[in-house]
Design a protein around this motif. Structure first.
Motif, short mmCIF file in Angstrom:
data_model
loop_
_atom_site.label_atom_id
_atom_site.label_comp_id
_atom_site.label_asym_id
_atom_site.label_seq_id
_atom_site.Cartn_x
_atom_site.Cartn_y
_atom_site.Cartn_z
N ILE A 9 78.85 16.94 77.51
CA ILE A 9 78.18 16.27 78.64
C ILE A 9 77.10 17.17 79.23
CG2 ILE A 9 78.50 15.35 80.97
CD1 ILE A 9 81.34 14.53 80.09
N LEU A 10 77.37 18.47 79.32
CA LEU A 10 76.39 19.43 79.85
C LEU A 10 75.13 19.42 79.00
CD1 LEU A 10 75.61 21.76 81.75
CD2 LEU A 10 76.80 23.32 80.20
N ILE A 11 75.29 19.42 77.69
CA ILE A 11 74.14 19.40 76.78
C ILE A 11 73.34 18.11 76.98
CG2 ILE A 11 73.44 19.27 74.34
CD1 ILE A 11 75.88 21.05 73.71
N LEU A 54 69.48 17.84 78.44
CA LEU A 54 68.44 17.22 77.61
C LEU A 54 67.82 16.02 78.30
CD1 LEU A 54 70.09 17.39 74.06
CD2 LEU A 54 68.15 18.73 74.91
N ASN A 55 68.64 15.24 79.04
CA ASN A 55 68.11 14.08 79.75
C ASN A 55 67.08 14.50 80.79
OD1 ASN A 55 68.37 11.09 80.38
ND2 ASN A 55 68.78 12.00 82.38
N ILE A 56 67.39 15.55 81.56
CA ILE A 56 66.45 16.05 82.57
C ILE A 56 65.18 16.57 81.90
CG2 ILE A 56 66.10 17.79 84.37
CD1 ILE A 56 69.14 17.59 84.92
N TRP A 110 63.79 6.18 77.45
CA TRP A 110 63.86 6.90 76.18
C TRP A 110 64.54 8.26 76.34
CZ3 TRP A 110 63.83 4.75 71.80
CH2 TRP A 110 63.01 3.67 71.50
N ALA A 111 64.32 8.91 77.48
CA ALA A 111 64.95 10.22 77.73
C ALA A 111 66.47 10.10 77.71
CB ALA A 111 64.49 10.77 79.08
#
Length: 458
Positions: free
Chosen positions: A179-181, A185-187, A206-207
């Motif tokens: 979840i951290l990864i 990546l989303n941010i 898309w992010a």
């Protein structure tokens, strides 16, 4: 993967049936808490970036999409919670072949269900927003965002299904890492796609989709290459109808509960809206603070569900009962600290979201009333966790529906008419209290023990 029962060290990380109870529960719960908070920050940060760089219409589109999306995927989320209980009990009973069979059945269901939901969401996106009375100017960006977002549903539900299964087997550190990864990546992709590439609201969608896809890939690689009990190899992916019936039997009530809660929140929002913009803004901001705080209670409930599930499966009822008592004590300590925090610093917490004096006053008013009942809300969650661990999700569903639709919403409406907006907050608090009384009486009857899946442990 061999089709024989695995012999593993009973003191391995995922086994919750051995060791000092409070240490085992906390060791499992802390990474779970971090993961839950990350998922909340995931949504909050997403909204902040969209709101700051794309404006209020884009933020409204994301907010509208969230409620609809949550309602749509409630079915598969509920089935996931049911599967987690099934897996935890078989894992506790050391029936490891059943663990893989339950996992493969759930994996096939989630992947298939996710693809179907993606297709339906893309086709019916615009009518859905029109049906929910979304403001006209918000519909076009909402549809553009939603179609991309829901197009990746199969990745989201697959990723979360792996997380649910691993937690049911007593693993919380690796799910937290996954979840951290995905959150990081989303941010990163939000900033890159929105600010760097100028993709607008589509960039935000898309992010999220790409971040979830990478999270899904990493979790599946771990399951297939490193996990000793689970496999997604073609020869191991078989659909077992008998286990699916167990998963549906336990998970469907949770699905109905999730759907009803999402609709109930929308109904409650309508009452809040009647008191104007300041109350709505305060409710939204204070609600986010409340959500972050209550993650500790939800986490303890989830940890206890896995703990009880494994120990019920192993036939260690005394250990499960002791785990319940310890978790209630931990919950009391956490809730007391949380209330003290909002009592002295509730207004400072509100400043994080707004500097409007009226909104801050209303927000602290909400936090003080709701905060006084943190321990009630937490205790209710703890008992529900124990019941879910036993596989009794029907009772928790019925209690949730009763307290929400027959107590909270009518009471909030009636009290707000009599004493103003504080009546809404009191309606929420009193409905939790009534639900706790009902749940406690039911737990004491012991009827829930009949719901335990594992009957023969030999």
């Amino acid at each position: 993967m061999n089709s024989v029962e695995f012999e593993i060290n009973e003191k391995q990380r995922g086994d919750l049936t051995h060791g000092t109870e409070w240490i085992v529960i906390l060791r499992f719960a802390l990474p779970l808490l971090v993961g839950n908070i990350l998922q909340q920050l995931y949504n909050i940060t997403d909204s902040i970036i969209v709101g700051q760089f794309l404006g209020k219409e884009a933020l409204a589109a994301v907010s509208a999409s969230y409620f609809i999306y949550y309602f749509i995927i409630s079915l598969v989320i509920g089935i996931g919670s049911g599967t987690s209980v099934v897996v935890s009990q078989y894992f506790g009973a050391k029936q490891f072949l059943k663990v893989q069979q339950a996992f493969s059945t759930f994996f096939i269901f989630m992947l298939t269900g996710g693809v179907i939901l993606s297709i339906m969401g893309i086709i019916f996106a615009e009518p859905i927003f029109q049906l929910t009375n979304t403001p006209t100017e918000v519909i076009p960006p909402a549809v553009r965002y939603f179609r991309i977002y829901i197009g990746g549903t199969f990745m989201f539900v697959t990723f979360n299904s792996v997380i649910s299964i691993l937690r049911g087997m007593g693993e919380s550190t690796r799910p937290m890492t996954f979840i951290l990864i995905a959150t990081f990546l989303n941010i990163l992709f939000d900033l890159l796609f929105i600010i760097g590439f100028g993709w607008g609201i589509e960039g935000a969608a898309w992010a999220t989709v790409i971040a979830q896809g990478i999270g899904m890939y990493i979790s599946l690689r771990y399951v297939d290459k490193l996990h000793p009990l689970l496999s997604i190899k073609k020869k191991d992916l078989l659909f077992h109808y008998s286990l699916f019936r167990e998963e549906i039997k336990i998970g469907l009530p949770s699905s109905i509960q999730q759907c009803a809660i999402s609709l109930g929140l929308i109904a409650l929002l309508g009452i809040v809206n009647s008191f104007g913009t300041d109350t709505l803004t305060a409710y939204g901001a204070a609600g986010k603070i409340d959500t972050i705080i209550t993650q500790a209670m939800i986490t303890l409930s989830g940890a206890l569900a896995a703990f009880c599930g494994q120990n019920f499966g192993a036939g260690k009822f005394y250990r499960a009962q002791k785990g319940l008592r310890i978790t209630l004590l931990i919950n009391a300590i956490v809730c007391t600290i949380a209330f003290i925090s909002v009592y002295f610093w509730g207004d400072k917490m509100m400043i994080t979201f707004t500097t409007d004096t009226t909104v801050i006053i209303i927000g602290k008013e909400y936090l003080l009333i709701i905060g006084a009942f943190f321990i009630v809300h937490g205790t209710l969650n703890i008992y529900n966790g124990a019941l879910r661990g036993a596989g009794d999700t029907i009772f928790t569903m019925l209690t949730s529906l009763f307290s929400l639709w027959l107590i909270r919403i009518p009471l909030a409406y009636w009290l707000s008419d009599k004493i103003g907006r504080v009546g809404i907050w009191w309606g929420i608090a009193l409905s939790c209290t009534i639900a706790l009384i009902i749940t406690f009486i039911y737990y004491q009857t012991g009827y829930w023990k009949k719901k335990i899946i594992i009957k023969d442990r030999h």
